[in-house]
Design a protein around this motif. Structure first.
Motif, short mmCIF file in Angstrom:
data_model
loop_
_atom_site.label_atom_id
_atom_site.label_comp_id
_atom_site.label_asym_id
_atom_site.label_seq_id
_atom_site.Cartn_x
_atom_site.Cartn_y
_atom_site.Cartn_z
N VAL A 138 -11.78 -22.76 -18.05
CA VAL A 138 -10.64 -23.26 -18.82
C VAL A 138 -10.83 -24.74 -19.16
O VAL A 138 -10.55 -25.17 -20.27
CB VAL A 138 -9.32 -23.04 -18.04
N LEU A 139 -11.32 -25.52 -18.21
CA LEU A 139 -11.55 -26.94 -18.46
C LEU A 139 -12.59 -27.13 -19.56
O LEU A 139 -12.43 -28.00 -20.44
CB LEU A 139 -12.02 -27.63 -17.18
N PHE A 140 -13.64 -26.34 -19.54
CA PHE A 140 -14.67 -26.45 -20.58
C PHE A 140 -14.11 -26.03 -21.93
O PHE A 140 -14.40 -26.66 -22.96
CB PHE A 140 -15.88 -25.60 -20.22
N PHE A 141 -13.32 -24.96 -21.96
CA PHE A 141 -12.69 -24.52 -23.21
C PHE A 141 -11.77 -25.60 -23.76
O PHE A 141 -11.73 -25.84 -24.97
CB PHE A 141 -11.91 -23.23 -22.96
N ILE A 191 -13.92 -36.45 -19.75
CA ILE A 191 -13.16 -36.20 -18.52
C ILE A 191 -13.12 -34.70 -18.20
O ILE A 191 -13.37 -34.28 -17.06
CB ILE A 191 -11.74 -36.76 -18.65
N LEU A 192 -12.82 -33.88 -19.21
CA LEU A 192 -12.70 -32.44 -18.98
C LEU A 192 -14.04 -31.81 -18.61
O LEU A 192 -14.10 -30.94 -17.73
CB LEU A 192 -12.11 -31.77 -20.22
N ILE A 193 -15.11 -32.23 -19.27
CA ILE A 193 -16.43 -31.68 -18.94
C ILE A 193 -16.85 -32.11 -17.54
O ILE A 193 -17.41 -31.33 -16.78
CB ILE A 193 -17.47 -32.11 -19.99
N ALA A 194 -16.57 -33.37 -17.20
CA ALA A 194 -16.89 -33.84 -15.85
C ALA A 194 -16.12 -33.05 -14.80
O ALA A 194 -16.69 -32.66 -13.76
CB ALA A 194 -16.58 -35.33 -15.74
N PHE A 195 -14.84 -32.79 -15.05
CA PHE A 195 -14.04 -31.98 -14.12
C PHE A 195 -14.60 -30.56 -14.03
O PHE A 195 -14.66 -29.97 -12.95
CB PHE A 195 -12.59 -31.94 -14.57
N SER A 196 -14.98 -30.00 -15.18
CA SER A 196 -15.53 -28.64 -15.19
C SER A 196 -16.82 -28.56 -14.37
O SER A 196 -17.02 -27.62 -13.59
CB SER A 196 -15.79 -28.20 -16.63
#
Length: 358
Positions: free
Chosen positions: A114-117, A34-39
């Motif tokens: 930040v999302l990727f981190f 989810i976070l990588i997709a958002f990033s």
């Protein structure tokens, strides 16, 4: 767009051998994806699309856009209240002086990073567990589930597995403890992520979800959209340049941030997702504490795992095993066919009773 998100598909692959549980996978699979997709989504909008458009007379639009993107924009908290279109032209926008309070928005340049981190942080416990586990479960169940392997080979592998378990009986607690440490790290991480995002968004994230929910119950004519407060779509930007005589001239610009339409939806989802994951992980830790302290609970769960096995065999094994041994048996049950697991439990029970030679 499909090429952008195609790289995320690899994270959704199921492992051939299960070494954790569904709550653990919520962290390193679901949340990371989810976070990588958002990033990737924010990156596409930010660096491929047009993230900011500023309007001002006397300054070229491309110069104004670049300046305001680099130096941030601001809104006026005092202008958030009131009926839009009557009291204020846009939430947080209006005439101001140097004495008026300004809220600067600098986060939008960093959202994708930040999302990727955060995705990396959610993967760290998984990485630690994979390193500590070192492929042990894969080696223990090797060839036992393969249909093309000869029965003699399977019998030999099963005997070696039982020999290993007997030789290392009461010696798996350290293996189990490392898994529990990773579960605790998952819980600490998700709580830490909520706190860090709250700092990143100017202490607005902790109450963001509840504010969005209560927003629908307020007076439609006077309510303040919390998403517009945290992620304003229209902001102000002041540009300074030297005039012909050397006097500094101020240009008060109006900036539109279409990127915040995406950001506000992302962080609403993240608020609810983090709360759900934190609650489920906390309940999983309570469950884990119960397992460690209660032999009866371990016996019940082992019986549920080995549904085809005799109750007497399960009782004997449970009485002989420590929590670490029980954990290994449960992991074996997740990775073996029910009939083969039944045979393993039966033969292991016989060995523990001393009915066959070691």
């Amino acid at each position: 767009m499909f090429d952008v998100f195609g790289s995320v598909k690899g994270l959704l692959k199921l492992d051939q051998v299960t070494v954790d549980n569904n709550i653990f996978r919520l962290h390193y699979k679901a949340t990371v994806v989810i976070l990588i997709a958002f990033s990737l989504l924010v990156t596409a909008r930010q660096y491929i699309g047009d993230p900011i458009d500023c309007i001002v007379e006397g300054v070229p639009s491309n110069v104004m856009d670049t300046y305001c993107w680099i130096h941030s924009t601001f809104t006026l908290p005092d202008r958030l209240n009131g009926e839009v279109g009557v009291d204020v032209p846009h939430p947080g926008i209006g005439p101001h002086t140097d004495k008026d309070e300004k809220k600067y928005h600098k986060y939008y340049q960093w959202v994708c990073f930040v999302l990727f981190f955060q995705a990396l942080m959610f993967y760290i416990p998984r990485y630690l567990w994979k390193t500590w586990e070192a492929g042990k479960m894969k080696m223990l169940v090797l060839n036992l589930n393969c249909p093309i392997v000869a029965e003699d080979t399977k019998s030999c592998r099963k005997k070696l597995l039982i020999d290993y378990f007997i030789a290392n009986l009461r010696g798996h607690n350290f293996y189990f403890a490392r898994f529990v440490i990773c579960e605790v790290l998952n819980f600490i991480n998700v709580i830490l992520q909520i706190y860090l995002v709250d700092l990143f968004l100017g202490n607005e994230f902790s109450r963001y979800g509840t504010a969005v929910l209560s927003f629908t119950e307020e007076d439609p004519e006077r309510r303040v959209d919390p998403m517009a407060k945290v992620f304003p779509k229209v902001t102000k930007c002041t540009f300074h340049k030297y005039g012909a005589s050397g006097t500094v001239q101020r240009f008060d610009g109006l900036c539109v941030l279409p990127l915040n339409i995406v950001n506000e939806k992302i962080y609403v989802f993240m608020w609810f997702w983090f709360i759900i994951v934190a609650v489920l992980t906390g309940l999983a830790l309570i469950y884990r504490a119960l397992i460690v302290m209660s032999p009866k609970a371990r016996q019940f769960l082992l019986k549920n795992q080995a549904r085809l096995s005799k109750q007497a065999d399960i009782n004997l094994i449970n009485n002989k095993c420590l929590p670490g041994d029980w954990f290994v048996l449960m992991q074996l049950g997740k990775n073996m066919e029910p009939l083969i697991y039944m045979e393993l439990i039966g033969e292991l029970s016989e060995r523990l009773q001393g009915k066959t030679s070691v």
